[in-house]
Design an enzyme around this catalytic site. Structure first.
Site, mmCIF file in Angstrom:
data_model
loop_
_atom_site.group_PDB
_atom_site.id
_atom_site.type_symbol
_atom_site.label_atom_id
_atom_site.label_comp_id
_atom_site.label_asym_id
_atom_site.label_seq_id
_atom_site.Cartn_x
_atom_site.Cartn_y
_atom_site.Cartn_z
ATOM 1 N N PRO A 55 1.394 84.334 9.871
ATOM 2 C CA PRO A 55 1.061 85.042 9.274
ATOM 3 C C PRO A 55 2.313 84.630 7.805
ATOM 4 O O PRO A 55 1.904 85.170 6.090
ATOM 5 C CB PRO A 55 2.163 86.518 9.485
ATOM 6 C CG PRO A 55 2.726 86.588 10.387
ATOM 7 C CD PRO A 55 2.239 85.108 11.461
ATOM 8 N N GLU A 87 8.353 85.983 16.954
ATOM 9 C CA GLU A 87 8.991 85.670 15.860
ATOM 10 C C GLU A 87 8.401 84.510 15.063
ATOM 11 O O GLU A 87 8.378 84.661 13.733
ATOM 12 C CB GLU A 87 10.433 85.641 15.655
ATOM 13 C CG GLU A 87 11.114 86.834 15.723
ATOM 14 C CD GLU A 87 11.223 88.365 14.577
ATOM 15 O OE1 GLU A 87 11.124 87.892 13.492
ATOM 16 O OE2 GLU A 87 10.349 89.470 15.190
ATOM 17 N N ARG A 96 -21.070 82.456 12.791
ATOM 18 C CA ARG A 96 -22.458 82.748 12.256
ATOM 19 C C ARG A 96 -23.284 82.211 10.965
ATOM 20 O O ARG A 96 -24.586 82.952 10.815
ATOM 21 C CB ARG A 96 -21.950 84.649 11.915
ATOM 22 C CG ARG A 96 -21.502 84.101 10.749
ATOM 23 C CD ARG A 96 -20.399 85.668 10.582
ATOM 24 N NE ARG A 96 -21.391 87.053 10.428
ATOM 25 C CZ ARG A 96 -22.366 87.100 9.350
ATOM 26 N NH1 ARG A 96 -21.497 85.894 8.855
ATOM 27 N NH2 ARG A 96 -23.874 88.057 9.326
ATOM 28 N N ASP A 154 -23.938 87.134 2.213
ATOM 29 C CA ASP A 154 -23.048 88.127 2.706
ATOM 30 C C ASP A 154 -21.818 88.370 1.586
ATOM 31 O O ASP A 154 -22.244 87.128 0.893
ATOM 32 C CB ASP A 154 -22.963 87.651 3.350
ATOM 33 C CG ASP A 154 -22.838 87.625 4.675
ATOM 34 O OD1 ASP A 154 -23.793 89.147 5.799
ATOM 35 O OD2 ASP A 154 -22.406 87.049 5.903
#
Ligand code: 6GU
Length: 240
Positions: free
Chosen positions: A88, A115, A153, A168
């Site tokens: 993150p 963590e 894809r 897209d």
């Protein structure tokens, strides 16, 4: 294209990899995916992969002396791949990064849990650290699936309809959200399909669709029309 996934939970990928488009890409030989359990690099009696953080605090930290040898051995199995660490605290993954990754021969995906990773893993391996957005997951596995699916894809021959990936939202040639779509029945619970879509006038349909894309984008994602906010978070784009 070859993916190597390094994880403490290889079983999480089983259902994902058996999904029809992915399993067809694998069966056709366009994509190879190898799974490695980081725990196999823990040679102590309890197969320890994590430990308490120096300085105190909550949670556990993935040990460098397990993860670094694991990455090095997997990299040495073939010509070294682009090393991605799912965290993150990484740069935010986006369609541009997916397009760049689709050009690579090999990508090695390192998934963490707990963590976080001991900082020396990054210091020693200099991975491309990636996040998939501003929210917290229990680990990098779902993020790795996001990266894999968005890249595969884009590979030639993977999607049935060749230009469905190119049109897209967010693809290089398109910075607008997609327009609303409808199929039968023409009326459902009193809601009618827009008349113009039934007109048979392709030019009028194209014009309506373009207008809907603009309207939707202005309403929901005005940031896309401003062409990138200079104060915005660093996104992943094209690595090196
Ligand atoms: Cl890559 N990992 C984790 N644990 N949480 C996340 C993420 C990654 N991206 C967004 N949230």
């Amino acid at each position: 294209m070859r993916f190597d996934i390094l994880t403490l939970f290889p079983d999480l990928f089983e259902g994902f990899l058996s999904e029809s488009i992915l399993s067809a890409a694998i069966a056709s030989g366009r994509v190879t995916i190898n799974l490695f359990n980081i725990r196999d690099w823990a040679h102590d009696r309890h197969a320890t992969v994590d430990d308490r953080p120096f300085g105190g605090g909550p949670g556990m930290v993935l040990k460098a002396d397990r993860v670094v040898p694991c990455v090095e051995e997997v990299q040495a199995m073939a010509s070294p791949g682009h090393l991605v660490m799912l965290t993150p605290t990484g740069r935010v993954f986006n369609q541009r990064a997916a397009e760049c990754f689709a050009e690579k021969q090999r990508i090695v995906l390192l998934c963490g849990r707990y963590e976080g990773f001991d900082q020396r893993i990054s210091d020693l391996l200099s991975p491309d650290e990636l996040s998939i957005g501003d929210f917290v997951l229990n680990g990098g596995e779902v993020a790795a699936m996001v990266v894999i699916e968005s890249v595969i894809r884009l590979l030639p021959g993977v999607l049935g309809d060749e230009d469905s990936a190119r049109t897209d939202s967010f693809s290089s040639g398109n910075r607008l959200l997609e327009e609303p779509v409808y199929t039968r029945p023409r009326e459902y619970r009193g809601l009618e399909v827009p008349e113009i879509l039934l007109s048979g006038n392709h030019q009028a349909v194209d014009a309506w669709r373009q207008e809907q894309r603009l309207l939707r984008t202005r309403q929901r994602r005005p940031d896309l029309l401003r062409g990138g906010d200079p104060g915005a978070a660093k996104d992943a784009g094209c690595p090196e």
